[in-house]
Design a protein around this motif. Structure first.
Motif, PDB file in Angstrom:
ATOM      1  N   ILE A   1      -5.492  29.451  27.612  1.00  0.00           N
ATOM      2  CA  ILE A   1      -6.680  28.890  27.039  1.00  0.00           C
ATOM      3  C   ILE A   1      -7.865  28.838  27.921  1.00  0.00           C
ATOM      4  O   ILE A   1      -7.042  27.798  29.081  1.00  0.00           O
ATOM      5  CB  ILE A   1      -6.913  28.017  26.664  1.00  0.00           C
ATOM      6  CG1 ILE A   1      -6.165  27.085  24.944  1.00  0.00           C
ATOM      7  CG2 ILE A   1      -8.253  27.045  25.961  1.00  0.00           C
ATOM      8  CD1 ILE A   1      -6.072  26.460  24.702  1.00  0.00           C
ATOM      9  N   ALA A  14     -12.139  30.101  25.466  1.00  0.00           N
ATOM     10  CA  ALA A  14     -12.591  29.335  24.643  1.00  0.00           C
ATOM     11  C   ALA A  14     -13.984  28.676  25.162  1.00  0.00           C
ATOM     12  O   ALA A  14     -13.556  28.733  26.975  1.00  0.00           O
ATOM     13  CB  ALA A  14     -11.252  28.328  23.601  1.00  0.00           C
ATOM     14  N   SER A  15     -14.707  27.570  25.436  1.00  0.00           N
ATOM     15  CA  SER A  15     -15.453  26.903  25.626  1.00  0.00           C
ATOM     16  C   SER A  15     -15.882  25.455  24.666  1.00  0.00           C
ATOM     17  O   SER A  15     -15.658  25.139  23.619  1.00  0.00           O
ATOM     18  CB  SER A  15     -17.462  27.659  25.143  1.00  0.00           C
ATOM     19  OG  SER A  15     -17.943  27.187  24.183  1.00  0.00           O
ATOM     20  N   ASP A  37     -10.730  28.769  30.161  1.00  0.00           N
ATOM     21  CA  ASP A  37     -12.176  27.962  29.493  1.00  0.00           C
ATOM     22  C   ASP A  37     -13.231  29.044  29.847  1.00  0.00           C
ATOM     23  O   ASP A  37     -13.432  29.911  31.110  1.00  0.00           O
ATOM     24  CB  ASP A  37     -12.677  27.003  30.093  1.00  0.00           C
ATOM     25  CG  ASP A  37     -13.722  26.091  30.515  1.00  0.00           C
ATOM     26  OD1 ASP A  37     -13.935  25.188  28.778  1.00  0.00           O
ATOM     27  OD2 ASP A  37     -14.463  25.972  31.075  1.00  0.00           O
ATOM     28  N   ALA A  50      -7.659  22.720  31.716  1.00  0.00           N
ATOM     29  CA  ALA A  50      -8.007  24.466  32.031  1.00  0.00           C
ATOM     30  C   ALA A  50      -7.213  24.485  33.292  1.00  0.00           C
ATOM     31  O   ALA A  50      -8.135  23.551  34.538  1.00  0.00           O
ATOM     32  CB  ALA A  50      -9.786  24.328  32.249  1.00  0.00           C
ATOM     33  N   TYR A  89      -2.870  21.219  27.743  1.00  0.00           N
ATOM     34  CA  TYR A  89      -4.249  20.652  27.714  1.00  0.00           C
ATOM     35  C   TYR A  89      -3.837  18.966  27.094  1.00  0.00           C
ATOM     36  O   TYR A  89      -3.012  18.860  26.089  1.00  0.00           O
ATOM     37  CB  TYR A  89      -5.495  21.223  26.602  1.00  0.00           C
ATOM     38  CG  TYR A  89      -7.221  21.791  27.179  1.00  0.00           C
ATOM     39  CD1 TYR A  89      -7.936  21.869  27.499  1.00  0.00           C
ATOM     40  CD2 TYR A  89      -6.098  23.387  28.147  1.00  0.00           C
ATOM     41  CE1 TYR A  89      -8.823  23.066  28.534  1.00  0.00           C
ATOM     42  CE2 TYR A  89      -6.779  24.673  28.273  1.00  0.00           C
ATOM     43  CZ  TYR A  89      -7.957  24.528  28.493  1.00  0.00           C
ATOM     44  OH  TYR A  89      -8.846  25.279  28.792  1.00  0.00           O
ATOM     45  N   ALA A 123     -10.899  16.499  26.519  1.00  0.00           N
ATOM     46  CA  ALA A 123     -11.583  17.673  25.561  1.00  0.00           C
ATOM     47  C   ALA A 123     -12.247  17.396  24.825  1.00  0.00           C
ATOM     48  O   ALA A 123     -14.090  17.770  24.814  1.00  0.00           O
ATOM     49  CB  ALA A 123     -10.581  19.390  24.888  1.00  0.00           C
ATOM     50  N   THR A 147     -13.079  24.776  22.024  1.00  0.00           N
ATOM     51  CA  THR A 147     -11.686  24.317  22.977  1.00  0.00           C
ATOM     52  C   THR A 147     -11.231  23.483  22.226  1.00  0.00           C
ATOM     53  O   THR A 147      -9.564  24.038  21.957  1.00  0.00           O
ATOM     54  CB  THR A 147     -11.366  23.775  24.342  1.00  0.00           C
ATOM     55  OG1 THR A 147     -12.449  25.138  24.768  1.00  0.00           O
ATOM     56  CG2 THR A 147     -11.054  23.737  25.122  1.00  0.00           C
TER      57      THR A 147
END
Length: 300
Positions: A7, A228-229, A9, A40, A264, A269, A248
């Motif tokens: 993933i 993703a954010s 970021d 991340a 993660y 997160a 995320t």
């Protein structure tokens, strides 16, 4: 062993670029720490664009001047030769160059046609070879807000031109959030059929609430890298109603509950998403940050 996905970021780039609340440098550094704490290791840290058009990115060089480095890779988005030169000067690990698949959107986003964008990529590729990692993002790969449908044939036509100077990685971007799982399957499959060894990343917006379904379709099609954010913030300043990246924490939950490792920590997160919500001063779209992970059994 679990299967694994990456993933990437994009909180500090695509996530905040369209936000009205300006995040100062100290706040961005605190958010970066939260992003890293969540797990991340590959981060699109900023974009090197005209600050008059995207004010949130005005401190790109200052943010890149003191980045934590160990075990991390930092990416800078570039849209033109000037941005590319700034990214190299900033000492980032990778550059991500965007080519929009429709001429109307490309003119609004970068002041050039798609063909001119490809020609510039060939120049940049020659200058970057061996210096930094390279990614080409095909933006509006699933549809354009101005021209409508973008045929698969158009995507492959532009990609074939790009591959005359092959990047290390390709990103297919659903810039305006119109894709469905079938679209993901079709377009990833078309790229795989033509360039089977090219690593593919997906940049999916959740504008029409298909983002997680599209990510799963991408996984089933063989994609192992997703943008993703935190909290699902984001959107393109030059595309009407292009709201929201994949959150995320929501993506982490889906993959981890499916037995697919992300690296993660879900709770961290969620904490990062909540901290970002406070910094922005308004609710953000993520759902896991509201619901939490799988609930612990109630005491008897």
């Amino acid at each position: 062993m679990k299967d694994v996905v990456e993933i990437v970021d994009v909180t500090l780039r695509d996530g905040i670029q369209n936000e009205k609340t300006f995040l100062d440098l100290d706040t961005k550094k605190r958010m970066l720490a939260a992003i890293i704490d969540a797990g991340a290791t590959r981060i699109e840290i900023t974009s090197f664009v005209n600050p008059a058009r995207v004010p949130q990115m005005a401190d790109a060089e200052a943010l890149c001047a003191d980045l934590p480095r160990e075990g991390l890779r930092h990416i800078g988005l570039v849209l033109n030769h000037r941005g590319f030169a700034r990214a190299l000067e900033a000492g980032l690990d990778e550059v991500n160059y965007a080519i929009v698949l429709s001429d109307t959107f490309s003119q609004r986003n970068q002041g050039m046609t798609s063909a001119e964008g490809v020609a510039l990529w060939h120049r940049l590729a020659a200058e970057t070879r061996g210096r930094v990692g390279t990614n080409v993002t095909l933006a509006a790969a699933f549809g354009c807000p101005f021209e409508g449908e973008v045929p698969v044939a158009r995507m492959i036509e532009v990609l074939e031109q790009v591959m005359e100077a092959a990047p290390d990685e390709l990103t297919l971007a659903d810039t305006i959030g119109v894709a469905t799982p079938r679209d993901i399957e079709d377009r990833v499959g078309a790229v795989r059929a033509r360039f089977p060894d090219l690593p593919i990343r997906l940049h999916l917006h959740n504008t029409r609430n298909t983002g997680l379904a599209n990510a799963w379709a991408g996984y089933c099609a063989g994609v192992r890298s997703f943008d993703a954010s935190l909290g699902g913030v984001g959107g393109c300043p030059f595309a009407p109603r292009a709201t929201g990246n994949l959150p995320t924490e929501d993506l982490v939950y889906m993959f981890e509950r499916s037995g697919i490792a992300t690296g993660y920590d879900l709770d961290r997160a969620i904490a990062g998403a909540k901290a970002l919500e406070v910094a922005l001063g308004h609710p953000v779209p993520g759902m896991l940050m509201k619901a939490g992970g799988f609930p612990a059994p109630a005491g008897i």
